[in-house]
Design an enzyme around this catalytic site. Structure first.
Site, PDB file in Angstrom:
ATOM      1  N   THR A  32       0.836  -1.203   0.000  1.00 31.98           N
ATOM      2  CA  THR A  32       0.000   0.000   0.000  1.00 31.98           C
ATOM      3  C   THR A  32       0.870   1.251   0.000  1.00 31.98           C
ATOM      4  O   THR A  32       0.592   2.227  -0.714  1.00 31.98           O
ATOM      5  CB  THR A  32      -0.924  -0.001   1.233  1.00 31.98           C
ATOM      6  OG1 THR A  32      -1.721  -1.185   1.236  1.00 31.98           O
ATOM      7  CG2 THR A  32      -1.819   1.219   1.239  1.00 31.98           C
ATOM      8  N   THR A  34       3.899   1.456  -1.189  1.00 30.40           N
ATOM      9  CA  THR A  34       4.535   1.536  -2.502  1.00 30.40           C
ATOM     10  C   THR A  34       3.603   2.143  -3.536  1.00 30.40           C
ATOM     11  O   THR A  34       3.995   3.027  -4.319  1.00 30.40           O
ATOM     12  CB  THR A  34       4.974   0.131  -2.965  1.00 30.40           C
ATOM     13  OG1 THR A  34       5.871  -0.430  -2.008  1.00 30.40           O
ATOM     14  CG2 THR A  34       5.666   0.198  -4.306  1.00 30.40           C
ATOM     15  N   ASP A  67      10.077   5.435  -0.532  1.00 36.15           N
ATOM     16  CA  ASP A  67      11.114   4.577  -1.110  1.00 36.15           C
ATOM     17  C   ASP A  67      11.839   3.771  -0.041  1.00 36.15           C
ATOM     18  O   ASP A  67      12.350   2.689  -0.311  1.00 36.15           O
ATOM     19  CB  ASP A  67      12.139   5.439  -1.866  1.00 36.15           C
ATOM     20  CG  ASP A  67      11.738   5.633  -3.319  1.00 36.15           C
ATOM     21  OD1 ASP A  67      10.802   4.946  -3.752  1.00 36.15           O
ATOM     22  OD2 ASP A  67      12.345   6.465  -3.996  1.00 36.15           O
ATOM     23  N   ASP A  70       8.578   1.532   2.675  1.00 40.04           N
ATOM     24  CA  ASP A  70       7.925   0.276   2.300  1.00 40.04           C
ATOM     25  C   ASP A  70       8.818  -0.922   2.605  1.00 40.04           C
ATOM     26  O   ASP A  70       8.351  -1.953   3.108  1.00 40.04           O
ATOM     27  CB  ASP A  70       7.506   0.294   0.829  1.00 40.04           C
ATOM     28  CG  ASP A  70       8.654   0.646  -0.109  1.00 40.04           C
ATOM     29  OD1 ASP A  70       9.780   0.857   0.375  1.00 40.04           O
ATOM     30  OD2 ASP A  70       8.407   0.713  -1.330  1.00 40.04           O
ATOM     31  N   GLY A  71      10.120  -0.793   2.338  1.00 38.86           N
ATOM     32  CA  GLY A  71      11.032  -1.892   2.650  1.00 38.86           C
ATOM     33  C   GLY A  71      11.201  -2.106   4.141  1.00 38.86           C
ATOM     34  O   GLY A  71      11.240  -3.251   4.615  1.00 38.86           O
ATOM     35  N   ARG A  75      10.056  -5.566   6.217  1.00 34.73           N
ATOM     36  CA  ARG A  75      10.967  -6.394   7.029  1.00 34.73           C
ATOM     37  C   ARG A  75      10.505  -6.470   8.477  1.00 34.73           C
ATOM     38  O   ARG A  75      10.568  -7.534   9.096  1.00 34.73           O
ATOM     39  CB  ARG A  75      12.387  -5.821   6.946  1.00 34.73           C
ATOM     40  CG  ARG A  75      13.046  -6.028   5.582  1.00 34.73           C
ATOM     41  CD  ARG A  75      14.494  -5.602   5.611  1.00 34.73           C
ATOM     42  NE  ARG A  75      14.633  -4.155   5.812  1.00 34.73           N
ATOM     43  CZ  ARG A  75      14.671  -3.267   4.824  1.00 34.73           C
ATOM     44  NH1 ARG A  75      14.537  -3.660   3.565  1.00 34.73           N
ATOM     45  NH2 ARG A  75      14.822  -1.990   5.083  1.00 34.73           N
ATOM     46  N   ASP A  92       8.953   1.757  -9.312  1.00 34.47           N
ATOM     47  CA  ASP A  92      10.064   2.716  -9.305  1.00 34.47           C
ATOM     48  C   ASP A  92      10.361   3.211 -10.716  1.00 34.47           C
ATOM     49  O   ASP A  92      10.708   4.380 -10.932  1.00 34.47           O
ATOM     50  CB  ASP A  92      11.321   2.074  -8.705  1.00 34.47           C
ATOM     51  CG  ASP A  92      11.270   2.027  -7.193  1.00 34.47           C
ATOM     52  OD1 ASP A  92      10.399   2.694  -6.600  1.00 34.47           O
ATOM     53  OD2 ASP A  92      12.103   1.315  -6.599  1.00 34.47           O
TER      54      ASP A  92
END
Length: 241
Positions: A32, A34, A67, A70-71, A75, A92
């Protein structure tokens, strides 16, 4: 050589840490984040295309948080997935194309800053940005980590947002033009660096010289009889020879 030093990146990640924790507690899905980040980035590209450079820069600067977030959220919440990585990488490219495409439209349609050469530079920047990601993806498919070069995605996001937010069209648009040229040139330098990296890693080793064969040929040359010059006859061997 890197545009952004590691200490600046690490400091930025530490600032994003509490925001990522808050999103995890609210059970926000990383995909979401992203998708919404891409939507706002496209909106920033539209603002660029309509000559609202400073406003578009601020919107892109704020959207750049996604950017990283989201990562981090994926995790921390154990929601990292292959599809999530695929979606993030694909969107991206949409974001890069929308931003640089918006700048190309700006230089094509703006009555004051109309410039065909800058349209070409923006298009070259789009191709360079796409190739920067594509060369790394192809290298990873070959089992290589080609995360090398001057310009990676964090640097590209910074160059596409921060200078525009603070300077806009300052100095009759020269600040913007210089930033775009830097972005394009460094993107193509990165492409060349990654191609060279893959070439060096995949180049077959040079053949080693045959030392034993070379020694044998040298020994043969030492002991082999010398050829008789043309037009002369070999003299008879004397006693004792």
């Amino acid at each position: 050589m890197k545009i952004l030093p590691d200490w600046l990146k690490n400091g930025y990640l530490r600032l994003m840490d509490p925001i990522a924790g808050w999103l995890v507690r609210r059970r926000v899905h990383p995909n979401t984040i992203t998708i919404w980040g891409t939507i706002f980035t496209v909106a920033g590209g539209v603002l660029y295309g309509t000559s609202h450079i400073s406003i578009g820069g601020w919107l892109l600067g704020i959207t750049a948080l996604t950017d990283v977030l989201d990562g981090m959220v994926a995790r921390r919440s154990n929601q990292a997935s292959v599809f999530g990585a695929f979606l993030d990488s694909s969107l991206d490219r949409v974001a890069d194309g929308a931003t640089l495409g918006g700048l190309a439209v700006f230089y094509a349609l703006d009555p004051v800053h109309n410039s065909v050469p800058m349209v070409v530079v923006c298009l070259a920047g789009i191709i360079g940005a796409f190739l920067t990601s594509y060369t790394r993806a192809r290298a990873e498919a070959l089992g290589l980590d080609a995360k090398v070069g001057m310009l990676q995605r964090p640097e590209r996001v910074v160059l596409l947002s921060v200078p525009q937010a603070f300077f806009g069209l300052a100095l009759n648009g020269w600040v913007l033009a210089i930033i775009i040229n830097i972005l394009t040139i460094t993107a193509w330098i990165t492409v060349v660096q990654r191609v060279k990296y893959v070439f060096d890693k995949t180049r077959p080793p040079s053949p080693q010289p045959d030392v034993a064969g070379d020694e044998e040929s040298t020994e043969y040359r030492h002991w082999a009889p010398r050829p008789t010059p043309r037009g002369t006859s070999a003299r008879p061997l004397l006693k004792g020879e």
